[in-house]
Design a protein around this motif. Structure first.
Motif, PDB file in Angstrom:
ATOM      1  N   UNK A 313       0.837  -1.201   0.000  1.00 10.41           N
ATOM      2  CA  UNK A 313       0.000   0.000   0.000  1.00 10.41           C
ATOM      3  C   UNK A 313       0.872   1.251   0.000  1.00 10.41           C
ATOM      4  N   UNK A 314       1.954   1.239   0.751  1.00 11.56           N
ATOM      5  CA  UNK A 314       2.864   2.399   0.756  1.00 11.56           C
ATOM      6  C   UNK A 314       3.509   2.589  -0.611  1.00 11.56           C
ATOM      7  N   UNK A 315       3.810   1.478  -1.287  1.00 13.30           N
ATOM      8  CA  UNK A 315       4.386   1.575  -2.646  1.00 13.30           C
ATOM      9  C   UNK A 315       3.402   2.241  -3.609  1.00 13.30           C
ATOM     10  N   UNK A 316       2.130   1.815  -3.561  1.00 16.88           N
ATOM     11  CA  UNK A 316       1.113   2.415  -4.433  1.00 16.88           C
ATOM     12  C   UNK A 316       0.906   3.871  -4.073  1.00 16.88           C
ATOM     13  N   UNK A 317       0.933   4.197  -2.783  1.00 14.32           N
ATOM     14  CA  UNK A 317       0.746   5.588  -2.353  1.00 14.32           C
ATOM     15  C   UNK A 317       1.868   6.477  -2.899  1.00 14.32           C
ATOM     16  N   UNK A 318       3.095   5.989  -2.845  1.00 16.47           N
ATOM     17  CA  UNK A 318       4.215   6.785  -3.382  1.00 16.47           C
ATOM     18  C   UNK A 318       4.093   6.961  -4.890  1.00 16.47           C
ATOM     19  N   UNK A 319       3.652   5.925  -5.581  1.00 20.87           N
ATOM     20  CA  UNK A 319       3.509   6.016  -7.026  1.00 20.87           C
ATOM     21  C   UNK A 319       2.408   7.003  -7.435  1.00 20.87           C
ATOM     22  N   UNK A 320       1.327   6.974  -6.668  1.00 18.71           N
ATOM     23  CA  UNK A 320       0.209   7.859  -6.997  1.00 18.71           C
ATOM     24  C   UNK A 320       0.497   9.289  -6.602  1.00 18.71           C
TER      25      UNK A 320
END
Length: 320
Positions: A313-320
């Motif tokens: 989830x943190x990875x997706x948050x950084x990407x978004x």
């Protein structure tokens, strides 16, 4: 002296401990005391929705009503209104009247400007480009002006040559300006093509990055985790009590049957507390429904913490 200093420190420590204890107690109350909600919705001719959200033995309450197309709500503490989210009907009507009046006045001003604006600027009549000369004006011409007119009549060839030369120079200037503008347009076209190519490259790179992001296993794992937590939140928000009756129908019996089948999916939720009466002959929608439920902030906080601790989830948050 040392004993006095130790006594002061002891008193300060006790005060600090009391303050920390009070803050911890208030935090526990905020997290574990549930927010309770109660909503009634009914329709017999017109929709009526009335509800209330309360917390801590109704010390804090938020009643709201939707009736006859008007929504009213208030935030109350100890029964006193802290915030009123409803505007007075007279104020709303006044705002609508002022709005339509301003729109009408603006439209009238635009129409008046289009019809009478030109006449006002010219004083009600057109101003001729060249004023006509009267006999008095001709008689007022002095001898110098008459002499000049005679001299111009005597030298028509010289004036004609000057006019031809001036026209030739004007054409040369026009040609030079055309060539200058053409070269500028060519340069602008080159820059436009270059910018278009750069944007195309960026767009292609963005599409590749987006495709890689959507097909990444970490993205899929993050969305699965988010969906799982959202389902847990919805389960916590589901009403504990629900009862009422619904009478519905459409002109199409097949469509009514499909809707009835969709409602049947939720039968384990409301069991026999909600009675459904389908009408396969006439379109109708009426009935009443009462639901009660609650949710604790600790549940929402736990969901948020679990999502934040998930590395995907943190990875997706950084990407978004």
């Amino acid at each position: 002296m040392l004993q006095i200093l130790l006594l002061i420190l002891k008193i300060l420590g006790l005060i600090l401990a009391w303050l920390l204890g009070i803050l911890l107690f208030l935090l526990l109350i905020l997290l574990f005391v549930p927010f309770r909600y109660r909503v009634y919705a009914g329709r017999k001719g017109e929709w009526l929705v009335r509800g209330k959200v309360t917390w801590l033995l109704r010390i804090v309450s938020f009643p709201f009503v939707f009736e006859k197309g008007v929504f009213t709500a208030k935030l109350k503490v100890f029964g006193l209104t802290v915030k009123n989210f409803t505007e007075d009907e007279e104020e709303l009507e006044g705002k609508e009247v002022r709005f339509f009046r301003d729109v009408q006045e603006e439209a009238e001003d635009l129409a008046y400007e289009e019809v009478f604006g030109e006449a006002e600027r010219t004083g009600g009549e057109e101003i001729p480009a060249v004023l006509p000369q009267t006999e008095t004006d001709v008689l007022r011409k002095g001898p110098a002006e008459k002499q000049e007119s005679k001299q111009e009549e005597k030298e028509p060839s010289r004036t004609r040559k000057k006019n031809i030369f001036a026209k030739f120079l004007q054409k040369l200037r026009s040609a030079a300006q055309f060539l200058k503008g053409l070269s500028k347009k060519i340069r602008n076209l080159k820059y436009t093509i270059r910018r278009f190519c750069v944007k195309m490259k960026r767009g292609i790179r963005k599409v590749r990055e987006t495709k890689a992001f959507l097909t990444d296993e970490r993205t899929h794992a993050a969305f699965r985790a988010a969906l799982r937590e959202v389902l847990l939140l919805l389960k916590a928000l589901l009403p504990r009590k629900i009862r009422g009756e619904v009478h519905f129908g459409t002109e199409d019996p097949a469509l009514t049957g499909e809707i009835l089948g969709g409602i049947g999916i939720f039968y384990p939720v409301f069991m026999d507390n909600v009675k459904v009466f389908p009408d396969f002959e006439a379109p109708v929608l009426e009935g009443e429904l009462l639901i009660k439920g609650r949710i604790r902030l600790v549940t929402v906080l736990g969901i948020a913490i679990r999502l934040w601790m998930d590395k995907n989830v943190r990875y997706v948050y950084r990407k978004l």
